[in-house]
Design a protein around this motif. Sequence first.
Motif, PDB file in Angstrom:
ATOM      1  N   GLY A 356      40.162  41.300  21.690  1.00 45.41           N
ATOM      2  CA  GLY A 356      38.879  41.958  21.914  1.00 45.41           C
ATOM      3  C   GLY A 356      38.064  41.303  23.008  1.00 45.41           C
ATOM      4  N   CYS A 357      38.670  41.088  24.153  1.00 47.55           N
ATOM      5  CA  CYS A 357      37.990  40.375  25.232  1.00 47.55           C
ATOM      6  C   CYS A 357      36.788  41.151  25.769  1.00 47.55           C
ATOM      7  N   ILE A 358      35.760  40.417  26.150  1.00 53.19           N
ATOM      8  CA  ILE A 358      34.623  40.971  26.881  1.00 53.19           C
ATOM      9  C   ILE A 358      34.958  40.853  28.355  1.00 53.19           C
ATOM     10  N   ALA A 359      35.274  41.984  28.981  1.00 51.02           N
ATOM     11  CA  ALA A 359      35.786  41.993  30.352  1.00 51.02           C
ATOM     12  C   ALA A 359      34.640  42.194  31.340  1.00 51.02           C
ATOM     13  N   MET A 360      34.535  41.292  32.300  1.00 57.11           N
ATOM     14  CA  MET A 360      33.476  41.357  33.320  1.00 57.11           C
ATOM     15  C   MET A 360      34.125  41.226  34.691  1.00 57.11           C
ATOM     16  N   ASN A 361      34.046  42.292  35.490  1.00 58.75           N
ATOM     17  CA  ASN A 361      34.703  42.304  36.794  1.00 58.75           C
ATOM     18  C   ASN A 361      33.812  42.946  37.851  1.00 58.75           C
ATOM     19  N   GLY A 362      34.129  42.648  39.103  1.00 58.12           N
ATOM     20  CA  GLY A 362      33.363  43.192  40.211  1.00 58.12           C
ATOM     21  C   GLY A 362      33.912  44.522  40.689  1.00 58.12           C
ATOM     22  N   LEU A 363      33.152  45.182  41.566  1.00 61.97           N
ATOM     23  CA  LEU A 363      33.591  46.444  42.141  1.00 61.97           C
ATOM     24  C   LEU A 363      33.084  46.557  43.572  1.00 61.97           C
ATOM     25  N   ILE A 364      33.700  47.450  44.326  1.00 60.31           N
ATOM     26  CA  ILE A 364      33.219  47.788  45.664  1.00 60.31           C
ATOM     27  C   ILE A 364      32.237  48.946  45.577  1.00 60.31           C
ATOM     28  N   GLU A 365      32.593  49.970  44.803  1.00 64.38           N
ATOM     29  CA  GLU A 365      31.703  51.108  44.616  1.00 64.38           C
ATOM     30  C   GLU A 365      32.052  51.802  43.315  1.00 64.38           C
ATOM     31  N   ASP A 367      31.154  55.719  41.310  1.00 63.59           N
ATOM     32  CA  ASP A 367      30.519  57.012  41.530  1.00 63.59           C
ATOM     33  C   ASP A 367      29.654  57.390  40.332  1.00 63.59           C
ATOM     34  N   ILE A 368      28.995  58.520  40.446  1.00 65.61           N
ATOM     35  CA  ILE A 368      28.001  58.894  39.444  1.00 65.61           C
ATOM     36  C   ILE A 368      28.622  59.158  38.078  1.00 65.61           C
ATOM     37  N   TYR A 369      29.926  59.362  38.023  1.00 71.01           N
ATOM     38  CA  TYR A 369      30.577  59.594  36.735  1.00 71.01           C
ATOM     39  C   TYR A 369      31.236  58.336  36.173  1.00 71.01           C
ATOM     40  N   GLY A 370      31.166  57.236  36.904  1.00 70.27           N
ATOM     41  CA  GLY A 370      31.676  55.976  36.379  1.00 70.27           C
ATOM     42  C   GLY A 370      33.070  55.614  36.816  1.00 70.27           C
ATOM     43  N   ASN A 371      33.660  56.368  37.747  1.00 73.75           N
ATOM     44  CA  ASN A 371      34.926  55.928  38.333  1.00 73.75           C
ATOM     45  C   ASN A 371      34.655  54.748  39.256  1.00 73.75           C
ATOM     46  N   VAL A 372      35.548  53.785  39.271  1.00 72.38           N
ATOM     47  CA  VAL A 372      35.320  52.547  40.019  1.00 72.38           C
ATOM     48  C   VAL A 372      36.412  52.322  41.059  1.00 72.38           C
ATOM     49  N   ASN A 373      35.982  51.970  42.251  1.00 72.00           N
ATOM     50  CA  ASN A 373      36.855  51.515  43.338  1.00 72.00           C
ATOM     51  C   ASN A 373      36.640  50.020  43.489  1.00 72.00           C
ATOM     52  N   SER A 374      37.676  49.245  43.238  1.00 69.07           N
ATOM     53  CA  SER A 374      37.539  47.786  43.357  1.00 69.07           C
ATOM     54  C   SER A 374      38.429  47.201  44.448  1.00 69.07           C
ATOM     55  N   THR A 375      39.060  48.073  45.275  1.00 66.58           N
ATOM     56  CA  THR A 375      40.036  47.538  46.222  1.00 66.58           C
ATOM     57  C   THR A 375      39.868  47.991  47.666  1.00 66.58           C
ATOM     58  N   HIS A 376      39.390  49.201  47.917  1.00 70.70           N
ATOM     59  CA  HIS A 376      39.447  49.772  49.258  1.00 70.70           C
ATOM     60  C   HIS A 376      38.055  50.075  49.820  1.00 70.70           C
ATOM     61  N   VAL A 377      37.811  49.637  51.044  1.00 67.30           N
ATOM     62  CA  VAL A 377      36.571  49.949  51.743  1.00 67.30           C
ATOM     63  C   VAL A 377      36.767  51.264  52.498  1.00 67.30           C
ATOM     64  N   MET A 378      35.864  52.192  52.274  1.00 71.12           N
ATOM     65  CA  MET A 378      35.939  53.531  52.881  1.00 71.12           C
ATOM     66  C   MET A 378      37.274  54.218  52.590  1.00 71.12           C
ATOM     67  N   GLY A 379      37.857  53.890  51.455  1.00 74.81           N
ATOM     68  CA  GLY A 379      39.015  54.615  50.971  1.00 74.81           C
ATOM     69  C   GLY A 379      40.360  54.173  51.494  1.00 74.81           C
ATOM     70  N   SER A 380      40.392  53.483  52.625  1.00 75.91           N
ATOM     71  CA  SER A 380      41.692  53.205  53.232  1.00 75.91           C
ATOM     72  C   SER A 380      41.892  51.758  53.658  1.00 75.91           C
ATOM     73  N   ARG A 381      40.858  50.968  53.697  1.00 74.89           N
ATOM     74  CA  ARG A 381      40.973  49.580  54.156  1.00 74.89           C
ATOM     75  C   ARG A 381      40.965  48.653  52.947  1.00 74.89           C
ATOM     76  N   ILE A 382      42.124  48.019  52.681  1.00 71.42           N
ATOM     77  CA  ILE A 382      42.234  47.144  51.515  1.00 71.42           C
ATOM     78  C   ILE A 382      41.346  45.922  51.689  1.00 71.42           C
ATOM     79  N   GLN A 383      40.667  45.538  50.627  1.00 71.84           N
ATOM     80  CA  GLN A 383      39.868  44.317  50.655  1.00 71.84           C
ATOM     81  C   GLN A 383      40.695  43.148  50.123  1.00 71.84           C
ATOM     82  N   ASN A 384      41.012  43.167  48.846  1.00 75.23           N
ATOM     83  CA  ASN A 384      41.884  42.141  48.267  1.00 75.23           C
ATOM     84  C   ASN A 384      42.995  42.793  47.435  1.00 75.23           C
ATOM     85  N   GLY A 385      42.594  43.415  46.325  1.00 74.31           N
ATOM     86  CA  GLY A 385      43.558  44.049  45.445  1.00 74.31           C
ATOM     87  C   GLY A 385      42.952  44.241  44.071  1.00 74.31           C
TER      88      GLY A 385
END
Length: 504
Positions: A356-365, A367-385
């Motif tokens: 039952g871990c309490i998970a705390m992670n970062g994101l790049i962006e 959206d208003i429905y709660g989908n999270v992008n944590s890897t790509h800047v402007m959709g196509s440029r990888i940041q880290n992974g």
Amino acid sequence: MTSDRIRHAGLAAKVTDAASAAALIRPGDTLGMSGFTGSGYPKAVPVALAERIEAEHAAGHPFRVKVWTGASTGPELDGAMAKADGIEFRMPYNSDPIARQKINAGEMEYFDLHLSHVAPMAWEGFLGHMDVAVVEVSGITPEGDLIPSSSVGNNKTWLELADKVILEVNRWQSPALDGMHDIYYGTALPPNRVPIPLVKPDDRIGQPHFRIDPAKVVAVVETDAPDRNAPFSPPDDTALAIASNILDFLTWEAKRAGLPPSLLPLQSGVGNVPNAVMAGLIETPFEGMTAFTEVIQDGMLDMIEAGTLRMASATAFSLSPEKAQYFNENAQRFRDRLLLRPQDISNNPELVRRLGCIAMNGLIEADIYGNVNSTHVMGSRIQNGIGGSGDFARNGYVSIFMTPSTAKGGAISAIVPQVSHVDHISQDVQVIVTEQGLADLRGLSPKQRARLIVEKCAHPAYRPMLEEYMARAAKGSYGQHAPMLPGEALSWHQRFMETGSMQA
């Protein structure tokens, strides 16, 4: 003279220099390298290999290799080999800026995947054959077992799968690391898989050392080189505000759900905000806490010394240079409070769900429905992974994602009509936090989530634009479950690419 860290006569006889060890690697080889978040990666052989590759290229000979690791490494590995144009294929996570540039320029193939999946996929044969493992250890026992270094990562798997093994024995690593590891050899592939016998973060289910067939070891190289992680900056007002919002939520959630004073095991991504959260937890009434996470950061050592964190289980350290030196000087004090495990255990979804871990992670962006992008800047440029965020987000007790509400001096909004790349679908994202506030999305419909995210998390400069988009989507959308205007949903990203700002 051979170091006293190498106490097996047969392996001591294989001690050589880095250049000679690198000469055993062939063009086209697949290499399994140790290393996870800048800890425990080989530091001599990759540099020597990069020099050899540069010489071969200068002579007109092609020379590139495939590199698999635990996660990110350091400049002596990813940086040196990417600069030499020596990496043909890389997985599963990278944070080196030179390698990132080559990946985004299409000059290096990159496979970004959940960290818990790497070892099983390697064993299943999906990833291909491994030729050579290059693994840093902190010592070799008289019996020939390997004392792990400051990260475990996928090392157990690499040592077993590779045809040949090159060891780096790094005497910079504290000798007190011996006994701080729990290497579990009980995993198996379906249909022979059995439950992992771990029910508490401090359970020991394995052994302290790696097993190795001495005949597979073709070279041993001695080093005395520090891990190199980027320093953490003191948290700014934005980071402190995000941390405060998370701490208020955890206090409320503990009371609402009747959680114990020790909460539930903590998992935290890397960075200044997570360290600010750890610092804040020292001042809360919580006590006797535990962590079941990927990496042990500065803040977790501080929590242990403050008596707030009872113990931490991870696969690696991710310490600032100052804290790494402090740990090396005081490692004996932490021996009974820290456990390092293979990443297919530290990130195992079965265990994350069970504990039952309490998970705390970062994101790049988000959206208003709660989908999270944590890897790509402007959709196509990888940041880290994606790292291990998905391992914990889908399986934890609660999944929290955090970010400043804007980036690039306000030119980018972290809350957008639609994310340009999806790593975590809305069903896996339960809480979003910015310095503006916190949105608890559990049990809410898409439209309810949208109103709460915009109200609580969006920056005031972007909130009217989001509200205006939602109003128009409600009238012109194909359906009303999650209203969307496909022709406009990514227009914010297009505007940034054309003008340098998402602002209309």
